[in-house]
Design an enzyme around this catalytic site. Structure first.
Site, mmCIF file in Angstrom:
data_model
loop_
_atom_site.group_PDB
_atom_site.id
_atom_site.type_symbol
_atom_site.label_atom_id
_atom_site.label_comp_id
_atom_site.label_asym_id
_atom_site.label_seq_id
_atom_site.Cartn_x
_atom_site.Cartn_y
_atom_site.Cartn_z
ATOM 1 N N HIS A 180 -6.668 3.499 2.804
ATOM 2 C CA HIS A 180 -6.935 3.609 1.377
ATOM 3 C C HIS A 180 -6.558 4.831 0.848
ATOM 4 O O HIS A 180 -6.767 5.893 1.491
ATOM 5 C CB HIS A 180 -8.472 3.340 1.280
ATOM 6 C CG HIS A 180 -9.050 3.051 -0.016
ATOM 7 N ND1 HIS A 180 -9.271 3.925 -1.015
ATOM 8 C CD2 HIS A 180 -9.386 1.730 -0.709
ATOM 9 C CE1 HIS A 180 -9.757 3.288 -2.455
ATOM 10 N NE2 HIS A 180 -9.470 1.954 -1.701
ATOM 11 N N ASP B 222 -10.838 -5.209 1.454
ATOM 12 C CA ASP B 222 -10.080 -6.571 1.926
ATOM 13 C C ASP B 222 -10.106 -7.033 3.141
ATOM 14 O O ASP B 222 -9.719 -8.128 3.433
ATOM 15 C CB ASP B 222 -8.765 -6.160 1.354
ATOM 16 C CG ASP B 222 -8.741 -6.301 -0.269
ATOM 17 O OD1 ASP B 222 -9.606 -6.883 -0.809
ATOM 18 O OD2 ASP B 222 -7.890 -5.302 -0.679
HETATM 19 N N1 CMC Z 1 -0.941 0.114 8.583
HETATM 20 C C1 CMC Z 1 -0.110 1.094 9.077
HETATM 21 N N2 CMC Z 1 0.371 2.324 8.505
HETATM 22 C C2 CMC Z 1 -0.633 2.834 7.504
HETATM 23 C C3 CMC Z 1 -1.256 1.775 6.623
HETATM 24 C C4 CMC Z 1 -1.318 0.403 7.308
HETATM 25 N N3 CMC Z 1 -2.111 -0.334 6.479
HETATM 26 N N4 CMC Z 1 -1.607 2.335 5.428
HETATM 27 C C5 CMC Z 1 -1.248 3.664 5.589
HETATM 28 N N5 CMC Z 1 -0.545 3.938 6.599
HETATM 29 C C6 CMC Z 1 0.293 5.143 7.083
HETATM 30 C C7 CMC Z 1 1.399 5.229 6.330
HETATM 31 O O1 CMC Z 1 2.649 4.647 6.694
HETATM 32 C C8 CMC Z 1 1.504 6.953 6.205
HETATM 33 O O2 CMC Z 1 1.816 7.586 7.300
HETATM 34 P P1 CMC Z 1 3.011 8.774 7.619
HETATM 35 O O3 CMC Z 1 2.101 9.751 7.118
HETATM 36 O O4 CMC Z 1 3.481 8.757 8.957
HETATM 37 O O5 CMC Z 1 4.164 8.413 6.514
HETATM 38 C C9 CMC Z 1 0.093 7.091 6.379
HETATM 39 O O6 CMC Z 1 -0.601 6.314 6.765
HETATM 40 C C10 CMC Z 1 -0.385 7.445 4.758
HETATM 41 O O7 CMC Z 1 -0.273 6.226 4.099
HETATM 42 P P2 CMC Z 1 0.317 6.162 2.447
HETATM 43 O O8 CMC Z 1 0.972 4.794 2.215
HETATM 44 O O9 CMC Z 1 0.852 7.223 1.983
HETATM 45 O O10 CMC Z 1 -1.265 6.093 1.961
HETATM 46 P P3 CMC Z 1 -1.293 5.643 0.272
HETATM 47 O O11 CMC Z 1 -2.640 6.300 -0.175
HETATM 48 O O12 CMC Z 1 -0.171 5.846 -0.650
HETATM 49 O O13 CMC Z 1 -1.602 4.119 0.387
HETATM 50 C C11 CMC Z 1 -2.624 1.856 0.618
HETATM 51 C C12 CMC Z 1 -3.000 3.550 0.383
HETATM 52 C C13 CMC Z 1 -4.060 1.242 0.735
HETATM 53 C C14 CMC Z 1 -1.759 1.293 -0.341
HETATM 54 C C15 CMC Z 1 -2.190 1.859 2.196
HETATM 55 O O14 CMC Z 1 -3.140 2.394 3.439
HETATM 56 C C16 CMC Z 1 -1.682 0.352 2.581
HETATM 57 O O15 CMC Z 1 -0.558 -0.077 2.389
HETATM 58 N N6 CMC Z 1 -2.814 -0.222 3.360
HETATM 59 C C17 CMC Z 1 -2.265 -1.947 3.475
HETATM 60 C C18 CMC Z 1 -2.679 -2.594 2.208
HETATM 61 C C19 CMC Z 1 -3.910 -2.852 1.679
HETATM 62 O O16 CMC Z 1 -4.973 -2.907 2.661
HETATM 63 N N7 CMC Z 1 -4.511 -2.507 0.432
HETATM 64 C C20 CMC Z 1 -5.767 -2.702 -0.054
HETATM 65 C C21 CMC Z 1 -6.403 -1.232 -0.553
HETATM 66 S S1 CMC Z 1 -8.005 -1.347 -0.729
HETATM 67 C C22 CMC Z 1 -8.644 -2.486 -2.090
HETATM 68 C C23 CMC Z 1 -7.500 -2.269 -3.210
HETATM 69 O O17 CMC Z 1 -7.186 -1.183 -3.749
HETATM 70 O O18 CMC Z 1 -7.618 -3.323 -3.842
#
Ligand code: CMC
Length: 427
Positions: free
Chosen positions: A306, A363
């Site tokens: 998140h 989710d």
């Molecule tokens: N699986 C594997 N690695 C992950 C995941 C995941 N679900 N989420 C984050 N990471 C890793 C990412 O690769 C990065 O690694 P590194 O630092 O080595 O590059 C690190 O964790 C930080 O991730 P980020 O993408 O920079 O973080 P963000 O704040 O931009 O993204 C997020 C947050 C929710 C988009 C992301 O965690 C994600 O894609 N999760 C899966 C999709 C999901 O479940 N979304 C629902 C969010 S909650 C409800 C809503 O918002 O509606």
């Protein structure tokens, strides 16, 4: 503590006021940065940018706290119903019985949708994703309910709000019924907001509608848990679109489109599809954990991580408990629940996930409950949208009442410098 932040650049110092929120959050007001220092801030994905001061939702991602208007999400999920929470979010206080009755009465008065809207729905192929259909129908509401909202007029604002709350469940139900080849219908005024929605979605022609009370309670709770989440992607979109003084329905329609993506609300559908994929592949959760960690593999563990929560997501905690209760109560066995629990257990013990503070989000388990309640997978994100509707309305209303300026970020241009134009014959 100083109430000023000082920036030093090329030997010159610039001072900026520091703003403190009611929960002690600090922000530097950089309004004069460009005019005084000739610079802007750069923050891709707005990871560290506050777009507004808001009194609606408080979220502390480090401690896993979520409150609507000062009330703990755990309390609201346990003791309130969705309509009370909607009123709370939008107007700032919990309604008394009289206010709540009037609110619901006014919503019911506005729950008719122009029959002409059915022609728009007709134009969509049956295979269309319900989120696309819902966004279009919501936008189309503007055409059938023209006239701009005068934000100086309490009455105008209130009318727009009860209109969308009244008509949205009908659009949700129609979207679902079109997909299931069921005749389009209207609601039943004698039922509560959530039961009415459920009936509209699932009643069958010629059959008496019957639903277990626990299904409505579980649905109500899920909607409360989704009702607002401060300046997320869709709420920011609603504010951004509304900041140009586009109407409420157009702003909500844009919010629906933002929510659709799998990194936002679309994750609930993506989670179930992922869990089904793991099951079909033999149920080896470890294999998929490795894929999620592999930077050369685009696979992500959906429902994990998140932007703001770097500790548990309090909504996920409530939903996980609720998933067990709902499935047990309804006597539903879903093998993907075990796969989900297995994945969670592995992730919580895995260095990659622990180091990055990746926990299950709202989710991760919600889809399992939706499915147990008989909601088709493609409708999961639509249910999220219905839950989020009061939050979007509250954010839009606050933004308009505060007379926020039009949202318009800046950029650092990194393209070509001035070039000479050459006619096509010379290129
Ligand atoms: N699986 C594997 N690695 C992950 C995941 C995941 N679900 N989420 C984050 N990471 C890793 C990412 O690769 C990065 O690694 P590194 O630092 O080595 O590059 C690190 O964790 C930080 O991730 P980020 O993408 O920079 O973080 P963000 O704040 O931009 O993204 C997020 C947050 C929710 C988009 C992301 O965690 C994600 O894609 N999760 C899966 C999709 C999901 O479940 N979304 C629902 C969010 S909650 C409800 C809503 O918002 O509606």
């Amino acid at each position: 503590m100083s109430d000023k932040a000082i920036l030093e650049y090329q030997g010159k110092k610039y001072e900026f006021p520091v703003i403190e929120g009611t929960e002690g959050e600090l922000g530097i007001n950089i309004k004069t940065l460009r005019s005084e220092a000739g610079m802007i801030t750069l923050d891709r994905g707005y990871k560290n940018t506050g777009s507004c001061e808001s009194a609606i939702t408080f979220l502390n991602g480090e401690e896993g706290i979520l409150r609507y208007r000062g009330y703990a999400i755990e309390d609201l999920a346990e003791k309130a119903d969705f309509l009370e929470v909607a009123y709370l979010l939008i107007f700032g206080e919990l309604p008394n019985k009289q206010q709540l009755d009037k609110f619901y009465g006014d919503i019911k008065e506005e729950s008719e949708v122009d029959e002409e809207m059915k022609k728009i729905l007709d134009g969509f192929p049956k295979a269309a994703h319900p989120m696309g259909v819902l966004a279009s129908l919501t936008s189309a509401l503007t055409a059938f309910n023209p006239g701009s909202v005068d934000v100086e007029s309490e009455e105008d604002m209130y009318k727009a709000i009860v209109k969308i709350l009244g008509k949205f469940p009908v659009l949700v139900a129609w979207t679902q019924r079109k997909k299931s080849s069921l005749p389009l219908n209207y609601g039943d005024d004698s039922l509560g907001y959530v039961e009415n929605l459920h009936k509209m979605m699932f009643e069958k022609p010629g059959k008496k509608y019957n639903v277990d009370k626990s299904v409505i309670e579980a649905l109500d709770k899920l909607l409360i848990l989704h009702a607002d989440h401060e300046q997320n992607c869709s709420a920011s979109t609603v504010r951004m679109v509304g900041s140009s003084h586009a109407g409420l329905f157009a702003s909500i329609s844009a919010g629906i489109s933002a929510l659709w993506g799998p990194l936002h609300g679309g994750a609930n559908q993506a989670v179930i599809e992922m869990l089904e994929g793991i099951k079909a592949d033999g149920g080896d959760t470890h294999k998929f954990m490795q894929k999620a960690k592999d930077k050369d593999d685009s696979f992500r563990l959906m429902g994990f991580g998140h932007r703001v929560y770097k500790n548990f997501d309090p909504r996920a905690k409530i939903i996980k408990k609720s998933a067990d209760e709902v499935l047990n109560g309804l006597g539903v066995e879903d093998p993907v629940l075990d796969i989900a629990k297995g994945l969670e257990k592995e992730a919580l013990e895995d260095d990659y996930f622990v180091k990055r503070k990746l926990y299950p989000n709202v989710d991760f388990y919600s889809g399992i409950i939706y499915r147990a309640l008989g909601i088709p997978v493609e409708m999961f994100t639509v249910m999220f949208a219905l839950g989020r509707l009061p939050g979007w309305i509250a954010q839009w209303r606050e933004m308009r009442l505060k007379k926020e300026p039009i949202g318009r970020p800046r950029q650092i241009y990194v393209g070509e410098n001035l070039r000479e134009f050459k006619p096509v014959s010379e290129r």
